[in-house]
Design a protein around this motif. Structure first.
Motif, PDB file in Angstrom:
ATOM      1  N   SER A  55       0.826  -1.200   0.000  1.00 22.15           N
ATOM      2  CA  SER A  55       0.000   0.000   0.000  1.00 22.15           C
ATOM      3  C   SER A  55       0.865   1.256   0.000  1.00 22.15           C
ATOM      4  CB  SER A  55      -0.925  -0.007   1.224  1.00 22.15           C
ATOM      5  OG  SER A  55      -1.649   1.199   1.315  1.00 22.15           O
ATOM      6  N   ALA A  56       1.864   1.297   0.885  1.00 24.17           N
ATOM      7  CA  ALA A  56       2.731   2.472   0.994  1.00 24.17           C
ATOM      8  C   ALA A  56       3.506   2.716  -0.297  1.00 24.17           C
ATOM      9  CB  ALA A  56       3.692   2.297   2.163  1.00 24.17           C
ATOM     10  N   LYS A  57       3.904   1.635  -0.958  1.00 26.19           N
ATOM     11  CA  LYS A  57       4.685   1.734  -2.188  1.00 26.19           C
ATOM     12  C   LYS A  57       3.881   2.365  -3.318  1.00 26.19           C
ATOM     13  CE  LYS A  57       7.210  -1.135  -5.528  1.00 26.19           C
ATOM     14  NZ  LYS A  57       7.611  -2.528  -5.881  1.00 26.19           N
ATOM     15  N   HIS A  58       2.578   2.109  -3.335  1.00 23.92           N
ATOM     16  CA  HIS A  58       1.751   2.538  -4.472  1.00 23.92           C
ATOM     17  C   HIS A  58       0.856   3.740  -4.177  1.00 23.92           C
ATOM     18  CE1 HIS A  58       2.885  -0.709  -7.211  1.00 23.92           C
ATOM     19  NE2 HIS A  58       2.893  -1.492  -6.152  1.00 23.92           N
ATOM     20  N   LYS A  59       0.933   4.291  -2.968  1.00 22.98           N
ATOM     21  CA  LYS A  59       0.173   5.503  -2.676  1.00 22.98           C
ATOM     22  C   LYS A  59       0.748   6.690  -3.458  1.00 22.98           C
ATOM     23  CE  LYS A  59      -3.028   4.720   0.599  1.00 22.98           C
ATOM     24  NZ  LYS A  59      -4.434   5.144   0.487  1.00 22.98           N
ATOM     25  N   ILE A  60      -0.133   7.487  -4.054  1.00 24.45           N
ATOM     26  CA  ILE A  60       0.323   8.627  -4.845  1.00 24.45           C
ATOM     27  C   ILE A  60       0.845   9.735  -3.940  1.00 24.45           C
ATOM     28  CG2 ILE A  60      -0.427  10.452  -6.439  1.00 24.45           C
ATOM     29  CD1 ILE A  60      -2.439   8.441  -7.582  1.00 24.45           C
ATOM     30  N   GLN A  61       0.132  10.009  -2.847  1.00 26.13           N
ATOM     31  CA  GLN A  61       0.548  11.065  -1.930  1.00 26.13           C
ATOM     32  C   GLN A  61       1.297  10.476  -0.741  1.00 26.13           C
ATOM     33  OE1 GLN A  61      -1.979  14.418  -1.165  1.00 26.13           O
ATOM     34  NE2 GLN A  61      -3.443  13.826  -2.759  1.00 26.13           N
ATOM     35  N   PRO A  62       2.202  11.250  -0.138  1.00 28.73           N
ATOM     36  CA  PRO A  62       3.060  10.731   0.934  1.00 28.73           C
ATOM     37  C   PRO A  62       2.299  10.393   2.205  1.00 28.73           C
ATOM     38  CG  PRO A  62       3.328  13.101   0.711  1.00 28.73           C
ATOM     39  CD  PRO A  62       2.496  12.667  -0.455  1.00 28.73           C
ATOM     40  N   ALA A  63       2.938   9.578   3.050  1.00 30.35           N
ATOM     41  CA  ALA A  63       2.319   9.093   4.292  1.00 30.35           C
ATOM     42  C   ALA A  63       1.782  10.189   5.203  1.00 30.35           C
ATOM     43  CB  ALA A  63       3.310   8.212   5.044  1.00 30.35           C
ATOM     44  N   PRO A  64       2.486  11.324   5.396  1.00 33.21           N
ATOM     45  CA  PRO A  64       1.960  12.357   6.316  1.00 33.21           C
ATOM     46  C   PRO A  64       0.595  12.911   5.913  1.00 33.21           C
ATOM     47  CG  PRO A  64       4.272  12.744   5.873  1.00 33.21           C
ATOM     48  CD  PRO A  64       3.831  11.668   4.917  1.00 33.21           C
ATOM     49  N   LYS A  65       0.249  12.820   4.628  1.00 35.15           N
ATOM     50  CA  LYS A  65      -1.035  13.346   4.164  1.00 35.15           C
ATOM     51  C   LYS A  65      -2.175  12.324   4.250  1.00 35.15           C
ATOM     52  CE  LYS A  65       0.460  16.955   0.962  1.00 35.15           C
ATOM     53  NZ  LYS A  65       0.262  17.493  -0.416  1.00 35.15           N
ATOM     54  N   GLN A  66      -1.847  11.065   4.508  1.00 34.92           N
ATOM     55  CA  GLN A  66      -2.863  10.018   4.501  1.00 34.92           C
ATOM     56  C   GLN A  66      -3.791  10.133   5.716  1.00 34.92           C
ATOM     57  OE1 GLN A  66      -3.267   8.098   1.874  1.00 34.92           O
ATOM     58  NE2 GLN A  66      -1.459   9.051   0.949  1.00 34.92           N
ATOM     59  N   PRO A  67      -5.085   9.836   5.533  1.00 32.12           N
ATOM     60  CA  PRO A  67      -6.028   9.915   6.659  1.00 32.12           C
ATOM     61  C   PRO A  67      -5.747   8.860   7.715  1.00 32.12           C
ATOM     62  CG  PRO A  67      -7.076   8.911   4.743  1.00 32.12           C
ATOM     63  CD  PRO A  67      -5.738   9.423   4.282  1.00 32.12           C
ATOM     64  N   THR A  68      -6.135   9.166   8.933  1.00 34.52           N
ATOM     65  CA  THR A  68      -5.949   8.226  10.040  1.00 34.52           C
ATOM     66  C   THR A  68      -7.073   7.193  10.034  1.00 34.52           C
ATOM     67  OG1 THR A  68      -7.276   9.549  11.569  1.00 34.52           O
ATOM     68  CG2 THR A  68      -4.921  10.065  11.411  1.00 34.52           C
TER      69      THR A  68
END
Length: 255
Positions: A55-68
């Motif tokens: 999932s982390a590898k293929h997310k377009i936006q970086p981890a800090p922007k991802q919803p909790t």
């Protein structure tokens, strides 16, 4: 393949003889909504928890922007509320139509439509949907409506699949429901064509909101850019954005 076609045709003929047009219209559409939205949307969301490294590898936006996880749960309940609202509206419309003895506006025959008929209907519905959705979406970004209505949807600057229907109730009706429901009604397509169109749109919206680079190619990146920048990519398929210069290019806008 011939045996499968015959079995499907027999099942469809039996369903038409067993249920009223209104029953087919309501329950069939509800089944399409449950299967073609909830299954892919929850599948995309589950990737974060089942396959976190993938999932982390293929997310377009970086981890800090991802919803909790809390924000995703909140999103789930809002989407469920919106869909229950749609179901209640559908039941009301069916009740009114039955009371008035109105026939279904979709073609319902004892035989299934041909693949050519379905394809033509899908293209027509997609074209109408693009026009309706683009202008509804642009309207929701106007100064008066954005803060009061559309800002809810943009709480997810890095969208997830469930956020496709995370919206204010007014937006759920104006942008999420009517641009999908009206084209098949206007064109008077076969009910099976309508179900195919709704199913395709639901899978597509879950994919373009998923935030994954593998889910839908340029469409996913375009909608991700819309959630990040707000002023580009208002349409679903891109050609209305090209026409109005909101596709992120430097071409002069045509308003």
């Amino acid at each position: 393949m011939g045996l499968l076609d015959h079995s499907l045709s027999s099942l469809w003929t039996a369903a038409v003889h067993t249920y009223s047009p209104r029953q087919l219209e309501f329950w069939g559409t509800l089944a399409v909504q449950l299967i073609f939205f909830w299954v892919p949307a929850l599948g995309f969301v589950a990737l974060d928890f089942v396959f976190p490294s993938f999932s982390a590898k293929h997310k377009i936006q970086p981890a800090p922007k991802q919803p909790t996880a809390t924000e995703i749960w909140h999103c789930f309940w809002v989407v469920l509320r919106n869909q229950l609202q749609s179901v209640a509206t559908g039941l009301l419309l069916v009740a009114v139509s039955v009371a008035r003895d109105e026939p279904s506006r979709f073609r319902i025959t004892t035989t299934l439509p041909s693949l050519f008929e379905v394809a033509v209907g899908l293209l027509g519905c997609a074209a109408l949907r693009e026009v309706m959705f683009y202008y509804a979406h642009r309207l929701l970004h106007s100064r008066r409506l954005y803060g009061r209505v559309h800002k809810v949807h943009h709480e997810f600057t890095a969208p997830v699949a469930l956020a496709a229907q995370y919206a204010h109730p007014i937006e759920q009706l104006v942008a999420n429901t009517l641009p999908v429901a009206l084209p098949p009604l206007i064109l008077g397509v076969h009910i099976v064509t309508m179900w195919a169109f709704v199913g395709v749109v639901l899978v597509e919206t879950a994919a373009v909101h998923s935030g994954y680079d593998f889910a839908g190619g340029p469409a996913v990146r375009a909608h991700d850019a819309h959630h990040e920048r707000f002023t580009v990519h208002y349409g679903a398929y891109g050609w209305m954005d090209w026409l109005h210069g909101t596709d992120g290019s430097r071409r002069k806008k045509v308003e």
